[in-house]
Write a protein that holds these residues in place. Structure first.
Motif, mmCIF file in Angstrom:
data_model
loop_
_atom_site.group_PDB
_atom_site.id
_atom_site.type_symbol
_atom_site.label_atom_id
_atom_site.label_comp_id
_atom_site.label_asym_id
_atom_site.label_seq_id
_atom_site.Cartn_x
_atom_site.Cartn_y
_atom_site.Cartn_z
ATOM 1 N N PHE A 206 0.778 -1.185 -0.064
ATOM 2 C CA PHE A 206 -0.175 0.046 -0.116
ATOM 3 C C PHE A 206 0.790 1.210 -0.067
ATOM 4 C CE2 PHE A 206 -2.970 -3.043 1.780
ATOM 5 C CZ PHE A 206 -4.197 -2.889 0.845
ATOM 6 N N GLY A 207 0.702 2.052 -0.877
ATOM 7 C CA GLY A 207 1.653 3.289 -0.975
ATOM 8 C C GLY A 207 1.154 4.270 -2.011
ATOM 9 N N SER A 208 2.161 4.961 -2.679
ATOM 10 C CA SER A 208 1.808 6.012 -3.882
ATOM 11 C C SER A 208 1.483 5.559 -5.103
ATOM 12 C CB SER A 208 2.722 7.254 -3.566
ATOM 13 O OG SER A 208 2.241 8.202 -4.788
ATOM 14 N N THR A 209 0.352 5.781 -5.918
ATOM 15 C CA THR A 209 0.280 5.084 -7.023
ATOM 16 C C THR A 209 1.105 5.635 -8.281
ATOM 17 O OG1 THR A 209 -1.177 7.307 -7.914
ATOM 18 C CG2 THR A 209 -2.459 5.535 -6.734
ATOM 19 N N GLU A 210 1.941 6.659 -7.858
ATOM 20 C CA GLU A 210 3.258 7.160 -8.906
ATOM 21 C C GLU A 210 4.061 6.093 -9.264
ATOM 22 O OE1 GLU A 210 5.897 9.539 -5.841
ATOM 23 O OE2 GLU A 210 3.833 10.270 -5.863
ATOM 24 N N ILE A 211 4.410 5.414 -8.528
ATOM 25 C CA ILE A 211 5.388 4.154 -8.868
ATOM 26 C C ILE A 211 4.967 3.286 -9.780
ATOM 27 C CG2 ILE A 211 4.742 2.495 -6.970
ATOM 28 C CD1 ILE A 211 7.962 2.325 -6.540
ATOM 29 N N ASP A 212 3.703 3.154 -10.069
ATOM 30 C CA ASP A 212 2.916 1.934 -10.804
ATOM 31 C C ASP A 212 2.905 2.029 -12.307
ATOM 32 O OD1 ASP A 212 2.620 -0.412 -9.400
ATOM 33 O OD2 ASP A 212 0.613 -0.152 -8.895
ATOM 34 N N PHE A 213 3.277 3.233 -12.655
ATOM 35 C CA PHE A 213 2.979 3.941 -14.071
ATOM 36 C C PHE A 213 4.567 3.315 -14.626
ATOM 37 C CE2 PHE A 213 0.216 6.453 -11.551
ATOM 38 C CZ PHE A 213 -1.061 6.095 -12.304
ATOM 39 N N THR A 214 5.369 3.420 -14.123
ATOM 40 C CA THR A 214 6.844 3.480 -14.915
ATOM 41 C C THR A 214 7.036 2.213 -15.858
ATOM 42 O OG1 THR A 214 7.563 4.387 -12.502
ATOM 43 C CG2 THR A 214 9.320 3.689 -14.333
ATOM 44 N N LYS A 215 6.993 1.049 -15.215
ATOM 45 C CA LYS A 215 7.123 -0.115 -16.262
ATOM 46 C C LYS A 215 6.105 -0.214 -17.368
ATOM 47 C CE LYS A 215 9.577 -2.874 -12.647
ATOM 48 N NZ LYS A 215 9.516 -4.012 -11.636
ATOM 49 N N LEU A 216 5.059 0.160 -16.897
ATOM 50 C CA LEU A 216 3.818 0.126 -18.131
ATOM 51 C C LEU A 216 4.333 0.990 -19.109
ATOM 52 C CD1 LEU A 216 1.100 -1.095 -19.154
ATOM 53 C CD2 LEU A 216 0.048 0.969 -17.819
ATOM 54 N N ASN A 217 4.752 2.560 -18.633
ATOM 55 C CA ASN A 217 5.250 3.210 -19.700
ATOM 56 C C ASN A 217 6.436 2.866 -20.344
ATOM 57 O OD1 ASN A 217 4.906 6.182 -20.838
ATOM 58 N ND2 ASN A 217 7.138 6.155 -19.956
ATOM 59 N N ARG A 218 7.457 2.132 -19.829
ATOM 60 C CA ARG A 218 8.722 1.701 -20.236
ATOM 61 C C ARG A 218 8.394 0.913 -21.524
ATOM 62 N NH1 ARG A 218 12.050 -1.680 -16.386
ATOM 63 N NH2 ARG A 218 10.640 -3.037 -17.086
ATOM 64 N N ASP A 219 7.376 -0.405 -21.141
ATOM 65 C CA ASP A 219 7.405 -1.498 -21.838
ATOM 66 C C ASP A 219 6.148 -1.519 -22.931
ATOM 67 O OD1 ASP A 219 9.646 -2.271 -20.790
ATOM 68 O OD2 ASP A 219 8.638 -3.389 -19.260
ATOM 69 N N PHE A 220 5.152 -0.429 -22.650
ATOM 70 C CA PHE A 220 4.110 -0.285 -23.441
ATOM 71 C C PHE A 220 3.709 0.986 -24.253
ATOM 72 C CE2 PHE A 220 -0.798 -0.373 -23.425
ATOM 73 C CZ PHE A 220 -1.063 -1.147 -24.826
ATOM 74 N N LEU A 221 3.536 1.853 -22.909
ATOM 75 C CA LEU A 221 2.515 3.091 -23.347
ATOM 76 C C LEU A 221 3.648 3.725 -24.268
ATOM 77 C CD1 LEU A 221 1.030 4.105 -19.813
ATOM 78 C CD2 LEU A 221 0.059 3.035 -21.913
ATOM 79 N N SER A 222 4.789 3.919 -23.931
ATOM 80 C CA SER A 222 5.852 4.831 -24.655
ATOM 81 C C SER A 222 5.822 4.358 -26.246
ATOM 82 C CB SER A 222 7.203 4.778 -23.996
ATOM 83 O OG SER A 222 7.816 3.371 -24.126
#
Length: 287
Positions: A206-222
């Motif tokens: 349980f933490g801040s949502t900000e950490i969860d976008f990194t790998k998705l952006n790196r490997d998919f969204l970008s």
């Protein structure tokens, strides 16, 4: 161990195969004699087993995940194991329509609506939100002990300076929310043009949502601006989205840095390509 678990769970198995791309557990796909597929999962440590168990309890009925059919709490030789149902489909790739990215946004946002349960003691899933900055620093400087043995002194020093500079520019943390910590395409299952759900919960917090976008952006969204736009629309249909333009550069930087340390810990030779990719990214960030 595999045969012991098959017997323990009473499975009538037709065939068994290893599941690749699992970094924190051993996973087997078992095709049963009735044609059904199930998965046997053995986390590497007791803590990872406990996190996984609690994640299935917390997320059940709220987020699309496999069904936990059975579990074993382990012994001196094994930290424990799970018997899991199959999510139909295959891991997410970039060969999809933007409508899939929209659904990924919905899936992640739905997960992020999950808060620490009231009145329930969790011993595996830590709540790091109240001390989130310290949690990020602890991870970064923990990997720094490995990074310093791999990169040259000048690059290492510049990376430390970059970290201290960038962390001061972050917006207020968003949470406390259930965060996956490894939300990447390999852990998102799609069936055609439909998202089936997500898997693998050994690292959740349980933490801040900000950490969860990194790998998705790196490997998919970008890979496609249309993915990035559709994902945001899907996410915002469930809950407000943080300012990714501000947050992603910092977390992408520490992802590259920490990945170098991870490669050192897991073996430089077998992770050589991943190591070189992240060295190149780190140099771009700091130089």
């Amino acid at each position: 161990m595999l045969n012991s678990l098959i017997d323990r769970f009473g499975l009538q198995v037709q065939s068994v195969s290893d599941v690749e791309n699992s970094h924190s557990s051993t996973v087997y796909k078992c095709t049963l004699k009735n044609g059904e597929n199930v998965f046997l999962k053995i986390p590497y440590t007791k803590l990872k087993w406990q996190r996984e168990l609690e994640a299935y309890e917390v997320l059940k009925g709220r987020v699309a995940i496999p069904e936990m059919l059975d579990y074993w709490s382990g012994d001196d030789a094994c930290p424990g194991a799970f018997l899991l149902s199959e999510l139909k489909g295959k891991p997410l790739t970039t060969d999809v329509l933007p409508t899939v990215a929209f659904q990924v946004g919905v899936l992640q946002a739905t997960m992020h609506t999950v808060r620490p349960p009231e009145g329930k003691l969790l011993t595996g899933i830590q709540n790091e939100f109240s001390n989130w900055s310290h949690f990020i620093e602890k991870q970064f400087y923990g990997f720094a002990e490995d990074v310093i043995t791999v990169v040259d002194e000048h690059l290492y020093r510049k990376a430390i300076e970059k970290f201290e500079e960038m962390k001061q520019q972050l917006p207020p943390h968003d949470g406390p929310s259930f965060v996956h910590m490894d939300f990447r395409p390999a852990n998102i299952i799609i069936d055609g043009d439909r998202v089936s759900g997500m898997i693998d919960f050994e690292s959740v917090r349980f933490g801040s949502t900000e950490i969860d976008f990194t790998k998705l952006n790196r490997d998919f969204l970008s890979f496609n601006p249309a993915f990035y736009e559709a994902f945001q629309e899907g996410y915002k249909s469930i809950r407000p989205l943080i300012d990714l333009e501000t947050v992603l550069p910092f977390y992408s930087f520490i992802d590259a840095f920490n990945s170098i340390g991870w490669s050192k810990r897991r073996g430089i030779e077998k992770n050589a390509v991943f190591l070189e990719e992240n060295l190149a990214k780190l140099k771009t960030f700091v130089m």
